[in-house]
Design an enzyme around this catalytic site. Structure first.
Site, PDB file in Angstrom:
ATOM      1  N   SER A 148       4.793   2.106 -10.352  1.00  0.00           N
ATOM      2  CA  SER A 148       4.856   2.586  -8.967  1.00  0.00           C
ATOM      3  C   SER A 148       5.900   1.788  -8.258  1.00  0.00           C
ATOM      4  O   SER A 148       5.815   0.530  -8.168  1.00  0.00           O
ATOM      5  CB  SER A 148       3.555   2.462  -8.251  1.00  0.00           C
ATOM      6  N   HIS A 193       6.667   6.330 -10.786  1.00  0.00           N
ATOM      7  CA  HIS A 193       5.452   6.962 -10.105  1.00  0.00           C
ATOM      8  C   HIS A 193       5.870   6.535  -8.515  1.00  0.00           C
ATOM      9  O   HIS A 193       6.306   5.580  -8.211  1.00  0.00           O
ATOM     10  CB  HIS A 193       4.280   6.244 -10.429  1.00  0.00           C
ATOM     11  N   ASP A 241       4.939   7.023  -4.627  1.00  0.00           N
ATOM     12  CA  ASP A 241       4.049   7.491  -3.537  1.00  0.00           C
ATOM     13  C   ASP A 241       4.489   7.777  -2.247  1.00  0.00           C
ATOM     14  O   ASP A 241       4.872   6.985  -1.100  1.00  0.00           O
ATOM     15  CB  ASP A 241       3.192   5.803  -3.757  1.00  0.00           C
ATOM     16  N   MET A 252       3.614   8.564   1.374  1.00  0.00           N
ATOM     17  CA  MET A 252       2.338   8.333   2.452  1.00  0.00           C
ATOM     18  C   MET A 252       2.644   8.847   3.830  1.00  0.00           C
ATOM     19  O   MET A 252       3.901   8.630   4.179  1.00  0.00           O
ATOM     20  CB  MET A 252       1.966   6.763   2.376  1.00  0.00           C
ATOM     21  N   HIS A 300       3.285  11.210  -6.375  1.00  0.00           N
ATOM     22  CA  HIS A 300       1.993  11.152  -5.528  1.00  0.00           C
ATOM     23  C   HIS A 300       1.851  11.453  -4.188  1.00  0.00           C
ATOM     24  O   HIS A 300       2.312  10.601  -3.493  1.00  0.00           O
ATOM     25  CB  HIS A 300       1.387  10.017  -6.021  1.00  0.00           C
ATOM     26  N   MET A 327       0.191  11.542  -0.929  1.00  0.00           N
ATOM     27  CA  MET A 327      -0.722  11.034   0.027  1.00  0.00           C
ATOM     28  C   MET A 327      -0.626  11.692   1.393  1.00  0.00           C
ATOM     29  O   MET A 327      -0.342  10.764   2.285  1.00  0.00           O
ATOM     30  CB  MET A 327      -1.156   9.735  -0.061  1.00  0.00           C
ATOM     31  N   MET A 376      -8.243   8.034  -8.320  1.00  0.00           N
ATOM     32  CA  MET A 376      -7.651   6.801  -7.395  1.00  0.00           C
ATOM     33  C   MET A 376      -8.713   5.487  -7.905  1.00  0.00           C
ATOM     34  O   MET A 376      -9.939   5.943  -7.658  1.00  0.00           O
ATOM     35  CB  MET A 376      -7.581   6.945  -6.141  1.00  0.00           C
ATOM     36  N   ASP A 406      -4.833   5.285 -11.177  1.00  0.00           N
ATOM     37  CA  ASP A 406      -3.923   4.481 -10.236  1.00  0.00           C
ATOM     38  C   ASP A 406      -4.613   3.641  -9.169  1.00  0.00           C
ATOM     39  O   ASP A 406      -5.460   4.050  -8.279  1.00  0.00           O
ATOM     40  CB  ASP A 406      -3.407   5.919  -9.412  1.00  0.00           C
TER      41      ASP A 406
HETATM   42  C1  DX5 Z   1      -1.942   3.526  -3.972  1.00  0.00           C
HETATM   43  C2  DX5 Z   1      -0.675   4.177  -4.557  1.00  0.00           C
HETATM   44  C3  DX5 Z   1      -0.544   3.442  -5.943  1.00  0.00           C
HETATM   45  C4  DX5 Z   1      -0.238   1.994  -5.833  1.00  0.00           C
HETATM   46  C5  DX5 Z   1      -0.427   1.144  -7.044  1.00  0.00           C
HETATM   47  O1  DX5 Z   1      -2.041   4.213  -2.898  1.00  0.00           O
HETATM   48  O2  DX5 Z   1      -1.096   5.369  -4.740  1.00  0.00           O
HETATM   49  O3  DX5 Z   1       0.158   4.080  -6.755  1.00  0.00           O
HETATM   50  O4  DX5 Z   1       1.312   1.746  -5.480  1.00  0.00           O
HETATM   51  O5  DX5 Z   1      -0.311   0.010  -6.954  1.00  0.00           O
HETATM   52  P1  DX5 Z   1      -0.969  -1.354  -7.579  1.00  0.00           P
HETATM   53  O6  DX5 Z   1      -0.594  -1.254  -9.113  1.00  0.00           O
HETATM   54  O7  DX5 Z   1      -0.089  -2.680  -7.122  1.00  0.00           O
HETATM   55  O8  DX5 Z   1      -2.280  -1.258  -7.187  1.00  0.00           O
HETATM   56 ZN    ZN Z   2      -0.115   6.400  -6.638  1.00  0.00          ZN
END
Ligand code: DX5
Ligand code: ZN
Length: 223
Positions: A8, A33, A35, A37, A66, A68, A137, A175
């Site tokens: 990620s 990956h 993320d 947000m 991903h 969110m 998650m 994740d």
């Molecule tokens: C959290 C994200 C994850 C995050 C994982 O909201 O969706 O993908 O980046 O990070 P680690 O591996 O550090 O928990």
């Molecule tokens: Zn993620």
């Protein structure tokens, strides 16, 4: 097929993103990956389409996006245009999950459905035939570097049983809080895609950490 590792980028060094991409490209990482947000679905704001587009220009590896974000239906085509290969959205973020999956597929991308830790597998049982991936998650989404929620293991087992009974075989991605300390247990429970942010980017040697994650195997388990 052996399992996949999806580092990620949230945990990457944002002052060295080109360097981080070079590192991932040389590594055994299978996917990037990414993320996204929105500050609404989760308390944090990360990055959007331009960031995806930037990495698209730097790699041929699969971009695993991903989302969110609230009402992901608003942005499917723009993330696809930016270069996403896999687009996952949260079941909790829309009232129109079927339609979102359809529009992801119509765009030419693969579709994933993500579940927060509190959301039971039953919430997506009517969608399992339609998706290419289920994202469980293992932390409450919004931030990297959080502690793995142990009950996720039971959830993976439950999901795997449901899928096997229905003769389905989508990817199961885990994740949050994933690393060398729990990878084996996750794979054994039935996961086949491991997202790792901090475990990779905050390690001394990310390329070697990815290689080690890739080598973790159910066959090496000692009972
Ligand atoms: C959290 C994200 C994850 C995050 C994982 O909201 O969706 O993908 O980046 O990070 P680690 O591996 O550090 O928990
Ligand atoms: Zn993620």
């Amino acid at each position: 097929m052996s399992h996949l590792i999806a580092p990620s980028l949230l945990a990457a060094d944002f002052t060295q993103l080109k360097h981080e991409a070079d590192m991932l490209n040389q590594s055994e990482a299978d996917w990037y990956h990414l993320d996204v947000m929105d500050g609404m679905f989760v308390p944090n704001i990360s990055f959007g389409q331009m960031f995806i587009k930037f990495f698209r220009s730097l790699t041929d590896k699969t971009l695993d996006v991903h989302l969110m974000i609230e009402k992901p239906e608003r942005y499917i085509s723009s993330f696809r245009d930016a270069g996403a290969d896999m687009i996952s959205f949260h079941i909790e973020a829309t009232n129109h999950a079927h339609r979102v999956i359809q529009s992801i597929h119509n765009s030419g991308a693969k579709a994933g459905i993500a579940l927060n830790p509190q959301t039971p597998i039953a919430a997506i049982k009517h969608l399992l035939e339609d998706v290419d991936m289920i994202v469980l998650m293992s932390v409450n989404p919004g931030f990297g570097g959080q502690k793995f929620i142990y009950e996720t293991i039971l959830k993976i087992q439950e999901l795997k049983e449901v899928l096997t009974a229905r003769n389905l075989n989508p990817h199961i991605e885990i994740d949050g809080g994933v690393g060398l300390q729990n990878a084996e247990a996750l794979l054994k429970a039935g996961a086949n895609v491991l997202v790792a942010g901090s475990a990779v980017f905050k390690s001394q040697d990310p390329v070697s950490t990815i290689a080690q994650l890739k080598r973790v195997g159910v066959k090496n388990l000692h009972f």
